[in-house]
Design a protein around this motif. Structure first.
Motif, PDB file in Angstrom:
ATOM      1  N   TYR A 170       0.850  -1.193   0.000  1.00  0.00           N
ATOM      2  CA  TYR A 170       0.000   0.000   0.000  1.00  0.00           C
ATOM      3  C   TYR A 170       0.881   1.238   0.000  1.00  0.00           C
ATOM      4  O   TYR A 170       2.044   1.204   0.422  1.00  0.00           O
ATOM      5  CB  TYR A 170      -0.966  -0.003   1.184  1.00  0.00           C
ATOM      6  N   ASN A 172       0.688   5.665   0.537  1.00  0.00           N
ATOM      7  CA  ASN A 172      -0.008   6.910   0.865  1.00  0.00           C
ATOM      8  C   ASN A 172       0.461   7.965  -0.137  1.00  0.00           C
ATOM      9  O   ASN A 172       1.450   8.647   0.062  1.00  0.00           O
ATOM     10  CB  ASN A 172       0.328   7.334   2.295  1.00  0.00           C
ATOM     11  N   SER A 202      -8.480   4.146  -1.754  1.00  0.00           N
ATOM     12  CA  SER A 202      -9.116   4.370  -0.456  1.00  0.00           C
ATOM     13  C   SER A 202      -8.838   5.770   0.071  1.00  0.00           C
ATOM     14  O   SER A 202      -7.837   6.405  -0.286  1.00  0.00           O
ATOM     15  CB  SER A 202      -8.616   3.318   0.549  1.00  0.00           C
ATOM     16  N   ARG A 205      -6.706   4.545   6.046  1.00  0.00           N
ATOM     17  CA  ARG A 205      -6.086   3.260   6.352  1.00  0.00           C
ATOM     18  C   ARG A 205      -6.415   2.852   7.779  1.00  0.00           C
ATOM     19  O   ARG A 205      -6.427   3.665   8.701  1.00  0.00           O
ATOM     20  CB  ARG A 205      -4.565   3.362   6.178  1.00  0.00           C
ATOM     21  N   LEU A 210      -7.554  -1.091   4.206  1.00  0.00           N
ATOM     22  CA  LEU A 210      -7.850   0.243   3.687  1.00  0.00           C
ATOM     23  C   LEU A 210      -9.360   0.473   3.705  1.00  0.00           C
ATOM     24  O   LEU A 210     -10.114  -0.284   3.111  1.00  0.00           O
ATOM     25  CB  LEU A 210      -7.310   0.394   2.264  1.00  0.00           C
ATOM     26  N   TYR A 294      -4.920   6.666  -0.373  1.00  0.00           N
ATOM     27  CA  TYR A 294      -4.169   5.412  -0.354  1.00  0.00           C
ATOM     28  C   TYR A 294      -4.494   4.547  -1.571  1.00  0.00           C
ATOM     29  O   TYR A 294      -5.612   4.569  -2.080  1.00  0.00           O
ATOM     30  CB  TYR A 294      -4.488   4.610   0.915  1.00  0.00           C
TER      31      TYR A 294
END
Length: 333
Positions: A170, A172, A202, A205, A210, A294
């Motif tokens: 994942y 950010n 998303s 988190r 997510l 995300y």
């Protein structure tokens, strides 16, 4: 009183230019309209010849390539469109530029979208990505590799656990959140019998995953009860409909890159999904009050293997529309 009336040529009835020409003829002056037109054409031809010679000089001394290297993709496109003579030079110079700047075979449109994007990762490395976010169970292993017949960079996801999501990578990509018009990526499946290739966008988190989600795109394998060997999109995972996409003829192939792009209309709260430039889904509702922050990439089965490349978030359309005869996708819910 005995004088005959004099004929008057009116500028309104005959037009000002025609009247002035008539007056010039009366005063012994010839019209210069034909001369001006001839000189204008000669000047235009001379200008085109000078332009062609100038381009030839730039091309012979490799200066055109150097100039384009300094310009954004959008300005390069404008230069090509500004002159017909530029088209011939662009056929040879443009592929070299795109190979140097991005990858061979890439469209100038994609290069522009990449340059103005909010987030772009060619997936050559995973330095910008974190494992998880659910690391309580074995998660997917990431490694770099190549896809046969493709010159792009790819990150492969393998291993992990079964039936538990959000255990891959994942990122950010935006701290404050943004509302991009386009989200895109390239996907290459390696195993078709098990579900894989999940891409999640998303707004936040959690420790286990997510949430809340704007959309999830995925491949459904033979391990699913319905919609086997198909792509799927879901915008509201709990209550929303699952949109399953299958080819009318043929099937989804392993080892073949697919260009996936999603257009988000934040005012209407509707999205469109494109696969290889073909609009497969349209007018799909999503939660427009969320701000994406995300991206998650993962597989659902430990035996699955999928690869991702060119993850992009921005405002410019990443891939052109498909032309000619294209595959037909069947959508079911």
């Amino acid at each position: 009183r005995d004088r005959q009336p004099t004929a008057i040529v009116s500028p309104v009835s005959c037009g000002g230019r025609a009247s002035m020409s008539t007056l010039r003829l009366r005063h012994g002056k010839s019209s210069t309209k034909g001369g001006r037109s001839q000189r204008s054409e000669e000047h235009q031809v001379k200008g085109e010849d000078d332009s062609t010679r100038g381009l030839e000089n730039l091309y012979e001394h490799d200066l055109l390539d150097r100039i384009w290297e300094l310009l954004p993709a959008l300005e390069v496109g404008r230069m090509i469109l500004a002159s017909q003579n530029m088209w011939g030079f662009a056929r040879e110079a443009l592929p070299r530029l795109l190979t140097q700047r991005c990858r061979p075979g890439l469209q100038l449109q994609t290069a522009h979208a990449r340059e103005v994007s909010v987030f772009f990762d060619a997936m050559r490395e995973t330095d910008r990505w974190c494992p998880g976010p659910n690391t309580s169970k074995p998660y997917n292993n990431a490694s770099q590799g190549r896809v046969d017949g493709d010159d792009g960079d790819w990150t492969f996801l393998r291993a992990g656990t079964d039936w538990l999501g959000f255990q891959g990578l994942y990122c950010n990509f935006s701290r404050e959140g943004c509302k991009p018009n386009w989200v895109s990526f390239r996907l290459c499946l390696q195993t078709l019998d098990v579900s894989s290739g999940f891409f999640a966008l998303s707004a936040d988190r959690r420790t286990w995953g997510l949430q809340p989600l704007i959309f999830i795109f995925s491949y459904r394998g033979d391990d699913m009860q319905t919609g086997k060997r198909s792509f799927a999109l879901q915008t509201m995972p709990v209550t929303g409909e699952l949109h399953v996409m299958q080819l009318e003829k043929g099937e989804i192939l392993a080892g073949v890159p697919y260009e996936i792009s999603v257009h988000l209309d934040w005012e209407l709260g509707m999205l469109r999904l494109y696969i290889d430039g073909i609009c497969v889904l349209k007018d799909i509702a999503f939660q427009a009050d969320l701000r994406p922050r995300y991206i998650g990439l993962y597989n659902w089965r430990s035996r699955a293997c999928s690869a991702f490349s060119e993850v992009m978030v921005g405002r410019a359309r990443p891939y052109p529309c498909a032309g000619g005869d294209q595959p037909v996708w069947r959508v079911s819910e």
